[in-house]
Design a protein around this motif. Structure first.
Motif, PDB file in Angstrom:
ATOM      1  N   ASN A   1       4.565  14.699   9.033  1.00  0.00           N
ATOM      2  CA  ASN A   1       3.457  14.473   8.096  1.00  0.00           C
ATOM      3  C   ASN A   1       3.373  13.007   7.689  1.00  0.00           C
ATOM      4  O   ASN A   1       3.565  12.641   6.527  1.00  0.00           O
ATOM      5  N   LEU A   2       3.087  12.153   8.657  1.00  0.00           N
ATOM      6  CA  LEU A   2       3.078  10.709   8.430  1.00  0.00           C
ATOM      7  C   LEU A   2       2.054  10.299   7.384  1.00  0.00           C
ATOM      8  O   LEU A   2       0.944  10.841   7.335  1.00  0.00           O
ATOM      9  N   THR A   3       2.433   9.328   6.555  1.00  0.00           N
ATOM     10  CA  THR A   3       1.489   8.774   5.579  1.00  0.00           C
ATOM     11  C   THR A   3       1.079   7.350   5.930  1.00  0.00           C
ATOM     12  O   THR A   3       0.137   6.818   5.350  1.00  0.00           O
TER      13      THR A   3
ATOM     14  N   HIS B   1       7.697  10.567  -0.725  1.00  0.00           N
ATOM     15  CA  HIS B   1       6.394  10.079  -1.186  1.00  0.00           C
ATOM     16  C   HIS B   1       5.684   9.267  -0.114  1.00  0.00           C
ATOM     17  O   HIS B   1       4.468   9.100  -0.165  1.00  0.00           O
ATOM     18  N   GLU B   2       6.453   8.739   0.817  1.00  0.00           N
ATOM     19  CA  GLU B   2       5.903   8.048   1.988  1.00  0.00           C
ATOM     20  C   GLU B   2       6.761   8.391   3.200  1.00  0.00           C
ATOM     21  O   GLU B   2       7.995   8.448   3.106  1.00  0.00           O
ATOM     22  N   THR B   3       6.090   8.643   4.313  1.00  0.00           N
ATOM     23  CA  THR B   3       6.782   8.790   5.594  1.00  0.00           C
ATOM     24  C   THR B   3       6.143   7.796   6.555  1.00  0.00           C
ATOM     25  O   THR B   3       4.992   7.971   6.974  1.00  0.00           O
ATOM     26  N   LEU B   4       6.883   6.727   6.848  1.00  0.00           N
ATOM     27  CA  LEU B   4       6.343   5.624   7.648  1.00  0.00           C
ATOM     28  C   LEU B   4       6.921   5.674   9.063  1.00  0.00           C
ATOM     29  O   LEU B   4       8.141   5.691   9.242  1.00  0.00           O
TER      30      LEU B   4
ATOM     31  N   PRO C   1       0.813  -1.224   0.000  1.00  0.00           N
ATOM     32  CA  PRO C   1       0.000   0.000   0.000  1.00  0.00           C
ATOM     33  C   PRO C   1       0.846   1.273   0.000  1.00  0.00           C
ATOM     34  O   PRO C   1       0.653   2.169   0.818  1.00  0.00           O
ATOM     35  N   LEU C   2       1.785   1.343  -0.918  1.00  0.00           N
ATOM     36  CA  LEU C   2       2.710   2.464  -0.949  1.00  0.00           C
ATOM     37  C   LEU C   2       2.490   3.326  -2.186  1.00  0.00           C
ATOM     38  O   LEU C   2       2.067   2.839  -3.237  1.00  0.00           O
TER      39      LEU C   2
END
Length: 385
Positions: A326-328, A300-303, A172-173
């Motif tokens: 700004n977590l995704t 593009h993703e911050t996990l 789911p990225l």
């Protein structure tokens, strides 16, 4: 039961998986007492005879098992949630069965179970309030039907829309072809962040992506060394500098190296020390500025990687990091090692940040895509996702 009968029941040695054993013959089925429930008298020197219908029942069960495909994804989730199921759902089920009538004592005991399983105050209040309304609306006299109602409520908390589980779990990225995709991994030390980074690298590489790692946790020599070991094991390049270097400078080098080497994904492992929270958060801001300058829409993703065994402390960490990074998405590591898997519910209730992966073991393959359906099925002891 002799060896011939066993072979007929369960198949010959060396039979292929999924082969359905032959049904027992009429002669074998009648070699038992005729009266229902009657057991044959034991004869010294012989095995006791079995109840009527045992062979037929064993064959039917074996045939069903042979024809039922095992979903390794669901199997992994179910195994990983053993402790949570015992600590949460089994206790709730016992409470509803044993308590009998619905009264204030029931709600108090249910609240204790949910809180101690780290479902969280907000989610606990929501669950109990909705169950109260259901009792009133359906005029329930006993508590036993409430278990299925609680399952539905938990599904709503987890934003489950009723969709089926894909046969092949899709990562789911936010990854697109034709660009350098940047994933920023954040979290405090000890949560399993670097190990989760390695597991995610393994997943992406197995799907054909070229991955490069950036060792941006420069405050601990061990962190750099650990990522280098993983990089060597996984066969991916690790961009790094010496201990104490500027993390943003490492990220700058990593972006340029990833572009030059035509990588698909750059995963940045960041520092996670808690004793200097202000400085840590400022470093994350600086890293994000460098990324955005080099790639306008990055990261593009911050996990955020959370240790599920820490319970409510994980919620506090999510709140702190979300304010800055700004977590995704969230990665819940070590979920298999805790009875406090209710933290998934607590986080889903409090934040609009999806849980994207759950860690269910130490092997590289044990980072699983999170989907509410198999999670709920495994949690409630059902047979498939």
């Amino acid at each position: 039961m002799d060896s011939t009968m066993l072979k007929k029941l369960f198949g010959k040695k060396g039979s292929t998986e999924g082969e359905v054993p032959a049904a027992p013959s009429a002669e074998e089925q009648t070699a038992v007492p005729e009266s229902p429930g009657e057991e044959a008298p034991a004869v010294e020197g012989e095995e006791p005879k079995l109840k009527k219908g045992f062979l037929r029942g064993a064959w039917e069960a074996t045939k069903k098992l042979a024809l039922t495909p095992v979903d390794p994804w669901f199997e992994a989730v179910a195994k990983g949630l053993d402790k949570t199921r015992a600590g949460l759902v089994n206790k709730v089920a016992s409470l509803f069965q044993m308590h009998g009538k619905v009264d204030e004592a029931l709600w108090e005991e249910l609240e204790d179970i949910l809180i101690t399983s780290d479902v969280g105050t907000a989610a606990t209040e929501r669950i109990i309030n909705q169950l109260r309304e259901i009792v009133k609306e359906k005029k329930l006299a006993t508590a036993e039907p409430l278990l299925e109602e609680m399952r539905t409520i938990l599904g709503a908390v987890l934003n489950y829309d009723g969709s089926d589980v894909p046969s092949e779990p899709v990562d789911p990225l936010n990854i697109e072809e034709g660009r350098l995709n940047v994933i920023l991994m954040v979290g405090v030390n000890g949560t399993g962040k670097t190990t989760s980074t390695a597991k995610l690298t393994h997943r992406l590489k197995s799907k054909g992506h070229k991955v490069i790692l950036a060792a941006a946790d420069t405050f601990r020599a061990a962190a750099i060394d650990q990522l280098l070991v993983w990089g060597n094991r996984l066969g991916v390049d690790v961009i790094h500098q010496n201990e104490g270097s500027d993390p943003a400078a490492v990220v700058f080098d990593a972006v340029n190296a990833a572009k030059a080497r035509k990588a698909d994904v750059l995963i940045v492992d960041t520092a996670g020390r808690l004793h200097s929270k202000v400085n840590l958060m400022e470093e994350l801001r600086k890293i994000r500025r460098v990324l955005t300058r080099e790639i306008p829409d990055a990261p593009h993703e911050t996990l955020l990687v959370l240790d599920a065994t820490t319970g409510q402390n994980a919620v506090n960490q999510a709140r702190t990091f979300n304010d800055v990074a700004n977590l995704t998405g969230l990665v819940l590591a070590k979920l298999d090692g805790t009875a406090k898997g209710g933290i998934v519910v607590a986080i889903s209730q409090e934040f609009q940040i999806p849980v994207k992966y759950i860690g269910l073991g130490e092997k590289l393959e044990d980072l699983q895509v999170f989907h509410p359906k198999p999670f709920l099925s495994a949690l409630f002891g059902e047979t498939d996702g």
